[in-house]
Design a protein around this motif. Structure first.
Motif: not given
Ligand SMILES: [Fe+2]
Ligand SMILES: [Fe+2]
Length: 527
Positions: A388, A360, A444, A415-416
């Motif tokens: 981000h 992040d 996450d 990661h998303h």
């Molecule tokens: Fe994130």
């Protein structure tokens, strides 16, 4: 020349008497004499003669048969000098049978004297030559061992592995019972060792024991019995029912001449003490040990410095919002638990660890207005917040990662992503996603759902509270979204280690009341 033992096998008493006199006149012990070949055979088997002078026509058993039998059957036969008048035996058969010389009869005292002296000189030269060759072979063996050890030491940068490696190699090469390697901690005036073979970690005051003495004085110690030394500390021996006898202990100095450690070898096997050659060998090894130790400490410092930079960066992002404090650290823990469950390699786990800590980092570039918003996001807010991930990638692309960590930016930035291709920023599918990103996705989301937020959570259109979501519901989301959002294998791996994850933060991030029922239900043996 050392006294040589002779056996004379001779039927003519005058000749054997003459030979005996010559031999003694040369400073050797009085030879044994026999006229019988068969008695000579018995004597040779029961006595360790250096030289047998035998007549080829000795009665009972001729000299050549005697020589052939003894050479064939005895492991360390004497040298044979044959004598004789006969022309029945060829010189070729005598020498071919193993004789070192032949003295033809009749022979005068002077002739025998000259021939024997010449023979003894040659014998002495051959023996010296053999001994030199043996020494050279030993030296070559040690040099080759030194090169092997040096190579092994330079290839190991982890000092925790370096200690047992050095100790093991030194103990083996020096034919000792045990070895210890101590590093000098000048600031605390202590000696410490990561491991001393078969014994737990030890820290010693610098001015105690043989190692302490060597550390302080810089002198080499080589003794037959350590108990004779006034500064030897017998406590270890008494505690461990061990008897330290011979000790060779040397200081390890770096290239600037500073003492950085001590290498100690104990109890030379099969010998009362360590030799001068052992000292030289160990000194050669010590300079290599110094280089390896300093390299490994430098490597450790760089690693610690790198780790602390990453951890600090990660904490800076989390600290921007009080409710996300510790998020990256927890995502890292969960990710590593999944990785262990999925049996990832050590290298893969290291890449995953840094990816998790930094996933992040792009939130640094998100305005407070959006990042700290207390309320539902507008489409523009969502777009900015989602950016981000791209920011994470561009920040990490500028970061200099060592070669083994070059995958970190890509893994962190995805990661998303979702395995059904509906994630962001690139809409990757499960086939395109790195396993590391799939693991981060589960870790996450799990941390987001189980942590308190100051704005409500949303599940589709349902508005939920700011409190951590009940674990039952979290588990059902992980299962429901397995195959669409999450990789099924990864989601299952996390569910397998969920009780351990809950237990890890129980009493800290998780109040016990939040997790106990679930742990009790899923893994009663843990609580
Ligand atoms: Fe994130
Ligand atoms: Fe996150």
């Amino acid at each position: 020349m050392a006294s040589i033992s002779f056996l004379i096998v001779e039927g003519e008493p005058a000749v054997s008497k003459m030979m005996s006199m010559v031999i003694q006149s040369l400073g050797h012990q009085k030879p044994q004499v026999t006229s019988s070949g068969s008695e000579a055979c018995h004597l040779t088997r029961t006595n360790a003669f250096d030289i047998v002078i035998a007549d080829i026509n000795a009665p009972g058993m001729d000299g050549i048969s005697l020589m052939e039998d003894i050479i064939e059957e005895e492991p360390d036969p004497p040298d044979f000098i044959m004598t004789g008048y006969s022309t029945d035996y060829s010189y070729k058969r005598i020498i071919g049978g193993g004789a070192k010389a032949f003295i033809r009869k009749p022979v005068t005292t002077d002739e025998f004297n000259i021939k024997l002296v010449r023979f003894l000189n040659e014998k002495s030269l051959i023996e010296k030559n053999n001994s030199l060759q043996q020494e050279q072979a030993n030296l070559n063996k040690r040099l080759s061992e030194l090169i092997d050890v040096s190579h092994a030491l330079t290839s190991e940068l982890d000092y925790k592995k370096l200690f047992p490696l050095i100790i093991g190699k030194v103990t083996q090469i020096m034919s000792a019972e045990r070895s210890s390697l101590y590093v000098i901690d000048w600031s605390k005036r202590e000696l410490w060792t990561e491991v001393s073979e078969g014994v737990e970690q030890i820290r010693l005051p610098m001015d105690q024991g043989i190692c302490g003495h060597v550390a302080v004085t810089g002198e080499l110690v080589n003794v037959e019995d350590a108990w004779d030394l006034p500064y030897f500390n017998r406590t270890f021996d008494q505690k461990n029912k061990f008897r330290t006898r011979s000790v060779l202990c040397i200081p390890i100095t770096n290239k600037t001449g500073k003492k950085i450690g001590v290498l100690q070898i104990i109890n030379k096997k099969n010998y009362p003490r360590f030799t001068r050659e052992d000292e030289l060998f160990l000194k050669g090894l010590a300079s290599q040990v110094a280089i390896s130790l300093e390299n490994s400490f430098l490597h450790e410092e760089i690693k610690l410095s790198f780790d602390s930079s990453i951890t600090t960066l990660s904490a800076i992002v989390d600290a921007r919002h009080p409710f996300t404090a510790g998020h990256s650290e927890r995502v890292t823990q969960y990710a590593l638990m999944i990785a262990r469950e999925m049996k990832l390699t050590k290298k893969e786990m290291e890449i995953l660890k840094y990816s998790a800590l930094l996933h992040d980092i792009g939130k640094i570039g998100i305005r407070d207005k959006v990042l700290l918003k207390d309320g539902r996001f507008t489409d523009e807010d969502r777009e900015e917040m989602n950016s981000h991930t791209v920011k994470t990638k561009s920040i990490l692309d500028k970061f200099h990662f060592p070669n083994k960590l070059t995958e970190v930016p890509g893994i962190a930035a995805h990661h998303h992503e979702k395995v059904n291709g509906e994630g962001y920023p690139d809409g990757l599918t499960g086939d395109e996603m790195h396993l590391g990103s799939k693991i981060l996705a589960v870790a996450d989301v799990f941390d987001a759902l189980t942590s308190r937020r100051d704005y409500p959570k949303y599940d589709s259109e349902e508005i939920m509270s700011c409190e951590p979501m009940p674990l039952d519901r979290v588990i059902s989301i992980l299962k429901k979204d397995s195959g669409s959002h999450f990789d099924p294998e990864v989601a299952q791996a996390f569910l397998n280690c969920l009780p351990r994850a809950l237990l890890y933060y129980r009493g800290g991030h998780f109040p016990s009341i939040y997790v106990d029922e679930t742990i009790q239900r899923l893994a009663p043996e843990l609580i």
